[in-house]
Design an enzyme around this catalytic site. Structure first.
Site, PDB file in Angstrom:
ATOM      1  CG  ASP A  14      -2.017  -1.021   1.137  1.00 48.90           C
ATOM      2  OD1 ASP A  14      -2.337  -1.462   0.018  1.00 48.90           O
ATOM      3  OD2 ASP A  14      -2.538  -1.412   2.201  1.00 48.90           O
ATOM      4  NE  ARG A  95      -0.338   3.143  14.289  1.00 49.40           N
ATOM      5  CZ  ARG A  95       0.274   2.235  13.548  1.00 49.40           C
ATOM      6  NH1 ARG A  95       1.486   2.476  13.060  1.00 49.40           N
ATOM      7  NH2 ARG A  95      -0.293   1.081  13.289  1.00 49.40           N
ATOM      8  CG  ASP A 124      -3.429   2.760  13.853  1.00 48.15           C
ATOM      9  OD1 ASP A 124      -3.295   3.049  15.061  1.00 48.15           O
ATOM     10  OD2 ASP A 124      -3.302   1.609  13.416  1.00 48.15           O
ATOM     11  CB  SER A 175      -4.958  -5.939   9.030  1.00 45.86           C
ATOM     12  OG  SER A 175      -4.359  -4.739   9.435  1.00 45.86           O
TER      13      SER A 175
HETATM   14  N1  ARG Z   1      -7.173  -1.837  17.155  1.00 37.41           N
HETATM   15  C1  ARG Z   1      -5.829  -1.581  17.568  1.00 37.41           C
HETATM   16  C2  ARG Z   1      -5.653  -0.141  17.905  1.00 37.41           C
HETATM   17  O1  ARG Z   1      -6.437   0.658  17.506  1.00 37.41           O
HETATM   18  C3  ARG Z   1      -4.803  -2.091  16.605  1.00 37.41           C
HETATM   19  C4  ARG Z   1      -4.755  -1.474  15.250  1.00 37.41           C
HETATM   20  C5  ARG Z   1      -3.663  -2.140  14.505  1.00 37.41           C
HETATM   21  N2  ARG Z   1      -3.590  -1.852  13.126  1.00 37.41           N
HETATM   22  C6  ARG Z   1      -3.544  -2.806  12.186  1.00 37.41           C
HETATM   23  N3  ARG Z   1      -3.380  -2.423  10.963  1.00 37.41           N
HETATM   24  N4  ARG Z   1      -3.668  -4.069  12.449  1.00 37.41           N
HETATM   25  O2  ARG Z   1      -4.752   0.235  18.596  1.00 37.41           O
END
Ligand code: ARG
Length: 397
Positions: A14, A95, A124, A175
Site C-alpha cells: 500500500d 503512532r 490509527d 492485518s
Molecule cells: N485496534 C488496535 C488499535 O487501535 C490495533 C490497530 C492495529 N492496526 C492494524 N493495521 N492491524 O490500537
C-alpha cells in the site's frame, strides 16, 4: 521546487504504491520515512532503497527503538496502561513517535503535508493526524487509501503496471501491526467474533497449553522503570526484548477482545504482548507494596483515563501531559524487586521486596510481636459507620 509530502512508509504494497499514487494525484514530490520501532521483518536499508525505487525523491529510515522504549513504553508502564482493562496499547503507542518524526522530517526537508497508509475506519488515522496537528499545526494530512481511492486491487494493478519492486509475497489474510511492545492481528476469519484464534496467527508467543517447565524471573525496578533482570542491568529496550523472549516462550500475553474503536465501530482484535503484560503485572504489584492506599486507589482511576487518552490519539495533549506529571510523581518510591513466575500463559507475581516498602510485618502479623492495637479498631468502626447508622434509623423507621 514542487511541493513535498512526507509519507509514513512501511515497505509494504500500500505505501509503496502510495508513493506514485500521491505524486499522480497531488503533484507533490514524495519523501518516504520509515521508522524502526521493532516491527522486525525486513532490513531497514532494503526498505529505504525500495522507496527510492518506487519513486520517492528522498528516503529516510530512523532507528527509534530505544527512544520508543524509553519515552513511550515506559510512561505506559508507569501508567499500567490497559485500554478496556486488557489492551496494552501496542499500536496506539507507536503512532505518536511516528508522527513526531513525520513532523520533524517535514520541517527538515521542506514538506507542507504528511501522508499515511491508514484506512478511514480505524484509530490509527486519528492518532497520526491528531498528533501531527498538535506538533505542526500548519501541516496537512493525506491518506491515499481513504482520500485518494487507493484500493487493494488498484494497488496490485498499479504495482504490476509500473513494475514496482514489491515482493509478490502471498497475501497475508490478516492485518498485522507490530512493534517491540507487541502485535495486533485483525481481519480475516477473526472478523467473526465467535471464531477462536488459531495457533498460526501468533508469532511472539508459544502455545500456552503445551506442558513445559515454568520460568522464574526477578525484575528490579527503579522509580517505576525496569533496570535489571535477574540482577543484570538492562535498558528499557533490553528489558522489553528479554521479557518478550522469556514470557513469549511461556505463552504469556495473548489477548482476544472485542474493542471499542474511537470511530464508533466494535472490532475483534487479537494481541500478543508478552513483555507488556509481564511488566505491567510486576510493576502494579510493586506499587501495591510501595504506594499508600489512597494514592494507589486514585492512581488506578488516572491510569484508566490515561489509557483512554492515548488510545484516542491524544498523546500530545495538555491533559495527557499533566497526567504524566502526576503519574511520574507517584513513582518516587516504586523501587524494588519482583519475582514473577511465567507459566502456561500466565505471569504471576510470587515475591516482592523493596527498601521503600510500606508493608510492616509487625502490623500485619497474627503471630506474637503484633504491634497493632486492636482495641482501637472498635472506636474506629463506631465512627466510620455512624453515617450508615443515622440514615438507617431514618430509612427503617
Ligand atoms: N485496534 C488496535 C488499535 O487501535 C490495533 C490497530 C492495529 N492496526 C492494524 N493495521 N492491524 O490500537
Amino acid at each position: 521546487m514542487s511541493e513535498r509530502v512526507v509519507l509514513a512508509y512501511s515497505g509494504g504494497l500500500d505505501t509503496s504504491v502510495g508513493i506514485g499514487w500521491l505524486k499522480d494525484a497531488t503533484g507533490k514530490e514524495v519523501v518516504a520515512m520509515a521508522i524502526d520501532v521493532g516491527q522486525g521483518g525486513e532490513d531497514m536499508e532494503q526498505i529505504r532503497q525500495r522507496a527510492l525505487d518506487c519513486g520517492a525523491v528522498e528516503s529516510v529510515v530512523i532507528d527509534a527503538k530505544d527512544e520508543f522504549a524509553s519515552d513511550y513504553l515506559m510512561p505506559a508502564l508507569k501508567a499500567n496502561a490497559l485500554y478496556q482493562k486488557r489492551y496494552p496499547l501496542v499500536s496506539a503507542l507507536s503512532r505518536p513517535i511516528i508522527a513526531k518524526y513525520l513532523a520533524q522530517t517535514a520541517k527538515e526537508l521542506g514538506a507542507n503535508s504528511i501522508a499515511h497508509g491508514c484506512t478511514g475506519k480505524g484509530n490509527d488515522q486519528v492518532r497520526f493526524e491528531a498528533a501531527v496537528a498538535a506538533l505542526a499545526p500548519d501541516l496537512t494530512s493525506i491518506a491515499p487509501i481513504r482520500d485518494l481511492a487507493l484500493t487493494r486491487d488498484k494497488a496490485i494493478a498499479y504495482a504490476e503496471e509500473h513494475n514496482l519492486p514489491i515482493a509478490q509475497s502471498k497475501k497475508n489474510p490478516y492485518s498485522v501491526d507490530q512493534n517491540v511492545w507487541g502485535r495486533a492481528v485483525e481481519t480475516g476469519f477473526l472478523e467473526d467474533p465467535w471464531n477462536a484464534p488459531i495457533e498460526d496467527i501468533y508469532t511472539y508467543t508459544q502455545d500456552p497449553s503445551v506442558p513445559r517447565e515454568a520460568t522464574e524471573v526477578t525484575i528490579s525496578f527503579t522509580e517505576g522503570i525496569p533496570t535489571a533482570i535477574d540482577g543484570k542491568a538492562v535498558t528499557p529496550l533490553q528489558a522489553v526484548m528479554q521479557l518478550n523472549e522469556l514470557a513469549g516462550a511461556q505463552g504469556v500475553g495473548r489477548i482476544d477482545i472485542v474493542e471499542d474503536r474511537l470511530v464508533g465501530i466494535k472490532s475483534r482484535e487479537v494481541y500478543e504482548s508478552p513483555a507488556g503484560i509481564t511488566l505491567i503485572n510486576a510493576h502494579e504489584e510493586l506499587e501495591n507494596l510501595t504506594i499508600e492506599r489512597d494514592l494507589a486507589r486514585y492512581k488506578r482511576r488516572v491510569e484508566a483515563e490515561w489509557a483512554e487518552l492515548v488510545y484516542d490519539g491524544l498523546w500530545f495533549s495538555g491533559l495527557k501531559r499533566s497526567l504524566d506529571v502526576f503519574i511520574n510523581d507517584t513513582q518516587r518510591y516504586v523501587t524494588g524487586d519482583i519475582r514473577i513466575k511465567l507459566h502456561a500463559g500466565q505471569a504471576v507475581v510470587t515475591g516482592r521486596k523493596s527498601e521503600k516498602s510500606l508493608y510492616d510485618f509487625d502490623l500485619a502479623t497474627y503471630d506474637t510481636g503484633d504491634t497493632f492495637d486492636q482495641s482501637q479498631a472498635k472506636g474506629f468502626i463506631e465512627i466510620w459507620s455512624l453515617p450508615s447508622k443515622i440514615s438507617a434509623r431514618r430509612d427503617l423507621a
